[in-house]
Design a protein around this motif. Structure first.
Motif, PDB file in Angstrom:
ATOM      1  N   LEU A   5      40.157  71.388  52.434  1.00 39.64           N
ATOM      2  CA  LEU A   5      38.858  72.030  52.290  1.00 39.64           C
ATOM      3  C   LEU A   5      38.851  73.298  53.123  1.00 39.64           C
ATOM      4  N   HIS A   6      38.724  74.433  52.456  1.00 39.30           N
ATOM      5  CA  HIS A   6      38.706  75.732  53.142  1.00 39.30           C
ATOM      6  C   HIS A   6      37.254  76.192  53.253  1.00 39.30           C
ATOM      7  N   TYR A   7      36.693  76.044  54.434  1.00 44.34           N
ATOM      8  CA  TYR A   7      35.275  76.306  54.691  1.00 44.34           C
ATOM      9  C   TYR A   7      35.138  77.770  55.080  1.00 44.34           C
ATOM     10  N   TRP A   8      34.721  78.595  54.132  1.00 48.66           N
ATOM     11  CA  TRP A   8      34.799  80.042  54.305  1.00 48.66           C
ATOM     12  C   TRP A   8      33.429  80.720  54.378  1.00 48.66           C
ATOM     13  N   ASN A   9      32.355  79.970  54.096  1.00 48.72           N
ATOM     14  CA  ASN A   9      31.044  80.582  53.943  1.00 48.72           C
ATOM     15  C   ASN A   9      30.010  79.790  54.728  1.00 48.72           C
ATOM     16  N   TYR A  10      29.214  80.496  55.536  1.00 52.21           N
ATOM     17  CA  TYR A  10      28.179  79.857  56.345  1.00 52.21           C
ATOM     18  C   TYR A  10      26.784  80.301  55.906  1.00 52.21           C
ATOM     19  N   SER A  11      26.654  80.814  54.699  1.00 56.87           N
ATOM     20  CA  SER A  11      25.377  81.324  54.209  1.00 56.87           C
ATOM     21  C   SER A  11      24.484  80.232  53.624  1.00 56.87           C
ATOM     22  N   THR A  12      25.060  79.067  53.338  1.00 55.98           N
ATOM     23  CA  THR A  12      24.295  77.939  52.821  1.00 55.98           C
ATOM     24  C   THR A  12      24.464  76.751  53.774  1.00 55.98           C
ATOM     25  N   PRO A  13      23.356  76.246  54.322  1.00 54.06           N
ATOM     26  CA  PRO A  13      21.959  76.632  54.095  1.00 54.06           C
ATOM     27  C   PRO A  13      21.605  77.947  54.780  1.00 54.06           C
TER      28      PRO A  13
END
Length: 286
Positions: A5-13
């Motif tokens: 799992l490549h967690y690349w985005n912190y915009s959600t939430p």
């Protein structure tokens, strides 16, 4: 085949106060489902190829330290560390710290940094591409020395260390695995053959991956390295929601030697991880 799992985005939430809880739940779900690895980007501004620079972004190794505290088994890595963002001696110490505090679950993912806007914005030195790769090679040498019994000096063209002392040593034996990201045929894949335990490519097409791996095989022959001893991973660029298409892609890439797909949440990371979890047992059977 493994799934990462490549967690690349912190915009959600959208609420920054919920970032930590969402990150923790996504990581726990991935671990429970049998994902092999949890990775984050090494950026300080969001990539403009994927969004806008002013979107939320967290520092990579602080984030992985948090994830280590809420998980127990999943491997942790940055995909990939920008070589210009941390002094090599400190980078080796940071990865060692993550490895010790996670119980031996850290890997070093590294590559030549490229995002000049964040570098200029935050005062990170911007150097020519050729120099970045020379610094990358010295950084790999320094990390390997710090994770060995040699505590002596290191004298390179760009970095000079009076002592390469690293106590405590990593728990992972003989050392944390090293992954080099990127598909550059002349420099990056040569460094993979010379120093790395794994490579990471973009799964743009089977034809492209076939070519890149043949280039890597040639570099391995030149370096006297066992090609089969290098783990081949790839960032999957398609959607996981067309299950049949995803699994057909996985079979094709697995036949080429790719042993891990890294998938990226496309929206709510918790919901994405729940959907991707159903793919783990099928991929494991490949």
């Amino acid at each position: 085949m493994d799934l990462g799992l490549h967690y690349w985005n912190y915009s959600t939430p959208a609420d920054p106060a919920r970032i930590a809880a969402t990150l923790a739940q996504s990581a726990r779900l991935a671990e429970q489902a049998g994902f092999a690895e949890f990775t984050v980007m090494d950026h300080f501004f969001q990539m403009e190829l994927r969004g806008t620079a002013d979107e939320p972004m967290l520092e990579a190794y602080t984030t992985l330290g948090y994830v280590a505290g809420v998980t127990e088994r999943i491997r942790l890595s940055v995909l990939v560390t920008g070589v210009m963002y941390r002094h090599p001696g400190l980078l080796a110490k940071i990865v060692t710290t993550l490895d010790v505090l996670s119980g031996g679950r850290a890997a070093l993912g590294i590559g030549a940094s490229w995002y000049e806007r964040e570098q200029l914005g935050l005062g990170v030195p911007v150097v020519p591409v050729a120099e970045r790769f020379e610094r990358l090679e010295e950084t790999l040498q320094i990390c390997l020395q710090m994770w060995s019994d040699n505590n002596g000096p290191y004298k390179g063209e760009y970095y000079q260390l009076a002592e390469t002392l690293c106590v405590p040593a990593p728990l992972t034996r003989p050392r944390p695995p090293i992954l080099i990201g990127g598909g550059g045929e002349r420099r990056t894949l040569r460094l993979v053959a010379r120093y790395a335990d794994a490579c990471n490519l973009f799964a743009s097409s089977t034809e492209d991956i076939t070519h890149k791996l043949e280039v890597l095989r040639g570099h391995c022959e030149d370096e006297g390295r066992d090609y089969d001893g290098i783990r081949k991973t790839a960032v999957y660029l398609g959607s996981i929601d067309d299950r049949d298409a995803f699994l057909a892609d996985a079979e094709r890439y697995a036949a080429l030697g790719i042993s891990q797909f890294d998938v990226m949440p496309d929206g709510d990371p918790i919901a994405f991880t729940e959907r991707a979890a159903a793919l783990v047992p099928v991929l494991t059977a490949l």
